[in-house]
Design a protein around this motif. Structure first.
Motif, PDB file in Angstrom:
ATOM      1  N   PHE A   1       0.680  -0.997   0.166  1.00 50.76           N
ATOM      2  CA  PHE A   1       0.154   0.235  -0.328  1.00 50.76           C
ATOM      3  C   PHE A   1       0.904   1.369   0.316  1.00 50.76           C
ATOM      4  N   HIS A   2       1.931   1.265   0.388  1.00 46.49           N
ATOM      5  CA  HIS A   2       2.746   2.613   1.044  1.00 46.49           C
ATOM      6  C   HIS A   2       4.186   2.778  -0.360  1.00 46.49           C
ATOM      7  N   SER A   3       4.423   1.345  -1.436  1.00 48.01           N
ATOM      8  CA  SER A   3       5.119   1.170  -2.927  1.00 48.01           C
ATOM      9  C   SER A   3       4.412   2.086  -3.546  1.00 48.01           C
ATOM     10  N   ALA A   4       5.248   2.813  -4.607  1.00 42.98           N
ATOM     11  CA  ALA A   4       4.584   3.373  -5.192  1.00 42.98           C
ATOM     12  C   ALA A   4       5.541   2.805  -6.828  1.00 42.98           C
ATOM     13  N   LYS A   5       6.434   1.656  -6.897  1.00 49.06           N
ATOM     14  CA  LYS A   5       7.259   1.103  -7.787  1.00 49.06           C
ATOM     15  C   LYS A   5       6.198  -1.074  -6.983  1.00 49.06           C
TER      16      LYS A   5
END
Lengths: 121, 121
Positions: free
Chosen positions: A26-30
């Motif tokens: 949920f907190h990763s952009a990748k």
DNA sequence: CTCTATGCAAAAACTTTGCAGGGAT
DNA sequence: ATCCCTGCAAAGTTTTTGCATAGAG
């Protein structure tokens, strides 16, 4: 909270491993590989792979194979393309939506390969 | 003949393993994995991988990683996209030329993932 | 309490590397 | 004759599976 809801909807048990794993996504952009996740939390590889597989079955995650023989996972959001750099092996999400059609085929993902902005300098 | 010429141009030695390998690529409409090549000729895997790597360095072949953790190789012809089916893991070349551009990036290959014509029925 | 999830260890699948012998030029 | 190539075997990487224990509901 969304994680509880998501897990409950799919009739899965909410363990601390699963909570931590989903928090990371949920907190990763990748998209992330096992190695990426492992660098953030201690989790056994069997637990990682069994969970991401289950999450894929439940359409919570999607994944693809990169150039480096590793599989990358990410939350199933809007369809979008990915860019894989053949120099640094970095993986990025491409925001611009794709629209490509081929008669008779269902296109679910697009992987672009080449040289990324950084490595192109 | 084109194989002799190609090998000579790149200052490589023309062995029978290399001739057979290139013959196969010249006659295949699809990218091939080691397994694919192995089903056509007896060749040690080390020989296969060392040769395709060398051929890639020399820009004779190109390759990409599919969904099934195998690497697929093909002759470096005109740039074109590939389609990988997530059901049957089949790999196909897509004739229609692609034109996609992203500022700062060099796009060299496009892999489309989804469900192929056969599996879509 | 029951059934699923976890962690460790071992196995599996694909690719790479070391080494001795063989072949191309 | 030299230097590169080949095949076998062993090792390396990532992912999967078996099994006993632990934890969620």
């Amino acid at each position: 909270m969304k994680i509880e809801k998501l897990i409950e909807e799919k009739n899965l048990k909410l363990t601390s491993a699963r909570r931590e794993l989903l928090e990371i996504f949920f907190h990763s952009a990748k998209p992330l590989s096992f190695e990426d996740v492992r660098s953030r939390i201690k989790m056994d590889k069997a637990t990682f792979y069994r969970n991401v597989s289950k999450f894929e079955e439940q359409a919570i995650l999607g994944s693809f194979e990169s150039n480096d023989k590793k599989r990358y996972y990410e939350l199933n959001t809007l369809p979008h393309a990915h860019f894989v750099c053949k120099i640094c092996n970095g993986v990025e999400c491409i925001k611009e939506p794709f629209s490509m059609s081929l008669d008779g085929y269902v296109i679910e993902d697009i992987i672009l390969k080449g040289v990324c902005k950084q490595c192109n300098k």
